[in-house]
Design a protein around this motif. Structure first.
Motif, mmCIF file in Angstrom:
data_model
loop_
_atom_site.group_PDB
_atom_site.id
_atom_site.type_symbol
_atom_site.label_atom_id
_atom_site.label_comp_id
_atom_site.label_asym_id
_atom_site.label_seq_id
_atom_site.Cartn_x
_atom_site.Cartn_y
_atom_site.Cartn_z
ATOM 1 N N ARG A 142 -14.040 65.424 -5.514
ATOM 2 C CA ARG A 142 -15.443 65.007 -5.489
ATOM 3 C C ARG A 142 -16.315 65.987 -6.267
ATOM 4 O O ARG A 142 -15.956 67.150 -6.473
ATOM 5 N N TRP A 143 -17.506 65.524 -6.645
ATOM 6 C CA TRP A 143 -18.387 66.346 -7.458
ATOM 7 C C TRP A 143 -18.995 67.476 -6.635
ATOM 8 O O TRP A 143 -19.174 67.390 -5.425
ATOM 9 N N GLU A 144 -19.334 68.551 -7.325
ATOM 10 C CA GLU A 144 -19.758 69.793 -6.679
ATOM 11 C C GLU A 144 -21.008 69.632 -5.833
ATOM 12 O O GLU A 144 -21.151 70.264 -4.784
ATOM 13 N N SER A 145 -21.924 68.784 -6.227
ATOM 14 C CA SER A 145 -23.207 68.677 -5.526
ATOM 15 C C SER A 145 -23.133 67.854 -4.238
ATOM 16 O O SER A 145 -24.076 67.862 -3.449
ATOM 17 N N LEU A 146 -22.027 67.150 -4.013
ATOM 18 C CA LEU A 146 -21.910 66.306 -2.823
ATOM 19 C C LEU A 146 -21.763 67.170 -1.574
ATOM 20 O O LEU A 146 -20.920 68.065 -1.511
ATOM 21 N N ARG A 147 -22.593 66.903 -0.576
ATOM 22 C CA ARG A 147 -22.568 67.662 0.669
ATOM 23 C C ARG A 147 -22.167 66.758 1.837
ATOM 24 O O ARG A 147 -22.380 65.548 1.809
ATOM 25 N N LEU A 148 -21.600 67.358 2.873
ATOM 26 C CA LEU A 148 -21.320 66.611 4.085
ATOM 27 C C LEU A 148 -22.630 66.092 4.653
ATOM 28 O O LEU A 148 -23.631 66.800 4.675
ATOM 29 N N GLY A 149 -22.601 64.859 5.120
ATOM 30 C CA GLY A 149 -23.820 64.257 5.630
ATOM 31 C C GLY A 149 -24.521 63.400 4.604
ATOM 32 O O GLY A 149 -25.350 62.561 4.949
ATOM 33 N N THR B 80 -17.109 56.407 -10.719
ATOM 34 C CA THR B 80 -17.377 57.423 -9.696
ATOM 35 C C THR B 80 -16.346 58.548 -9.721
ATOM 36 O O THR B 80 -16.685 59.733 -9.569
ATOM 37 N N ALA B 81 -15.075 58.190 -9.909
ATOM 38 C CA ALA B 81 -13.994 59.178 -9.870
ATOM 39 C C ALA B 81 -14.128 60.233 -10.958
ATOM 40 O O ALA B 81 -13.531 61.310 -10.858
ATOM 41 N N ARG B 82 -14.911 59.948 -12.008
ATOM 42 C CA ARG B 82 -15.052 60.889 -13.129
ATOM 43 C C ARG B 82 -16.398 61.609 -13.127
ATOM 44 O O ARG B 82 -16.659 62.431 -14.008
ATOM 45 N N PHE B 83 -17.238 61.313 -12.164
ATOM 46 C CA PHE B 83 -18.554 61.960 -12.099
ATOM 47 C C PHE B 83 -18.380 63.411 -11.669
ATOM 48 O O PHE B 83 -17.694 63.704 -10.701
ATOM 49 N N ARG B 84 -19.033 64.323 -12.375
ATOM 50 C CA ARG B 84 -18.921 65.743 -12.054
ATOM 51 C C ARG B 84 -20.264 66.405 -11.775
ATOM 52 O O ARG B 84 -20.397 67.183 -10.848
ATOM 53 N N ASP B 85 -21.272 66.127 -12.610
ATOM 54 C CA ASP B 85 -22.532 66.854 -12.474
ATOM 55 C C ASP B 85 -23.664 66.035 -13.088
ATOM 56 O O ASP B 85 -23.542 65.533 -14.209
#
Length: 361
Positions: free
Chosen positions: A52-59, A168-173
């Motif tokens: 998953r991309w770096e900016s994604l947070r739990l919640g 979506t699978a290729r989204f990074r930033d």
């Protein structure tokens, strides 16, 4: 010559579903490496979350439910650090889980195919570490999830679009799209997350969805809606049909963050465009929205290509599965498939599948 070994049970995948089954097999007294082996293609623990991309947070995405037994480690996603990337938190927790319960996951291993050789199932694998191998098994638990099978629908002119297209699978930033005109496609939480992340970064944002967004004004899915969605998945799985999306049955909960996006006019979806032009997308009324990039947040399909030699698919296009077991071949179990696809569904199914596997040994 391909190296060959034998083990009673092979589990493919060490995400939520695979680890849940393995945990319960351990509880039944089985030993990892002797009675069952887990193959996982990832370089690290965490299943699909590690990608998953770096900016994604739990919640900010679908809820991550705890693995069975995770509380023994004093860990829970309920009170996990929400300031860290979700991929790092999940990978750390899963790694500690694997170590604590001595699951001995073999990675990185890619399963190329599963086929019959007399009474045995043959699991053919490749790995940069272990090379090419064949593992003979009596039973197979497939827990590969969906991340490796992204779905992008076909629209006329897709090959002529001169800009960038990614799933979506290729989204990074989001920073990659700074100053660009971006079209986001999809009606689920990923599409919504991209819209909010790209707001103020992209030069322009357009959101397109095949169906109207079903906003649910609660921060959590109601049990009735969630139960209905699971029932739809279960019915499709039992009848061998292609699986419907979860969000089509549950709607999208409106958090305060999402409500803010709606109020600002960011989260307003247009009906789906009818085709792509070299410079953008064309709508039903003939108008064109110029675009530099299109993000397809259009979901995934179950990753089952490696099972093709077993001919498990029904004429309706899906697999006939009930209680995690293939009705076509009783040696095959599908963890995390259909109604088990959510993290809570995968956890609950782990015990059911492990009990069936243990009974057949």
């Amino acid at each position: 010559m391909v190296n060959a070994t034998a083990v009673p049970v092979v589990i493919i995948g060490s995400g939520q579903a695979g680890l849940s089954v393995a945990y319960h097999l351990k509880r039944f007294g089985l030993t990892a490496g002797r009675d069952f082996v887990i193959f996982d293609r990832g370089a690290d623990a965490g299943g699909a979350w590690q990608y998953r991309w770096e900016s994604l947070r739990l919640g900010a995405a679908h809820r991550v439910n705890d693995l069975p037994g995770l509380n023994e480690l004093g860990l829970s996603f309920e009170n996990a650090d929400r300031s860290r990337p979700a991929r790092d938190v999940v990978s750390e927790y899963y790694r500690r889980f694997e170590e604590h319960f001595e699951l001995n996951v073999v990675r990185p291993v890619s399963v190329q195919s599963v086929f019959n050789r007399r009474a045995d199932l043959v699991v053919r694998t490749t790995s940069p570490v272990y090379g090419e191998r064949e593992t003979l098994a009596g039973l197979l638990v497939n827990a590969t999830g969906t991340w490796g099978a992204p779905f992008v629908p076909h629209y006329p002119g897709a090959g002529r679009f001169a800009g960038r297209q990614l799933h979506t699978a290729r989204f990074r930033d989001a920073a990659e799209f700074a100053g660009q005109r971006v079209v986001v496609v999809g009606g689920g939480t990923s599409a919504i997350g991209f819209m909010l992340e790209l707001e103020g970064v992209a030069a322009s944002l357009t959101w397109a969805s095949r169906r109207p967004i079903d906003w649910v004004h609660t921060e959590h899915l109601d049990l009735e809606g969630a139960s209905a969605a699971v029932a739809m998945q279960d019915d499709a799985a039992r009848n061998g049909r292609a699986l419907p999306s979860i969000v089509s049955g549950t709607g999208v909960p409106v958090s305060r963050r999402i409500q803010g996006g709606i109020d600002r006019g960011t989260l307003v979806a247009r009906p789906m465009f009818v085709g792509l032009e070299p410079t953008g997308v064309r709508w039903a009324d003939g108008s064109v929205t110029e675009a530099d990039a299109i993000i397809w947040a259009t979901g995934f399909r179950p990753e089952l290509r490696h099972l093709a030699p077993l001919k498990l698919r029904d004429q309706a296009g899906g697999l006939v599965v009930g209680a995690g077991s293939s009705w076509t071949d009783p040696r095959i179990f599908l963890a995390g498939y259909g109604p088990q696809a959510s993290t809570i569904g995968a956890r609950r199914a782990g015990r059911t599948i492990a009990r069936q596997v243990f009974a057949l040994l």
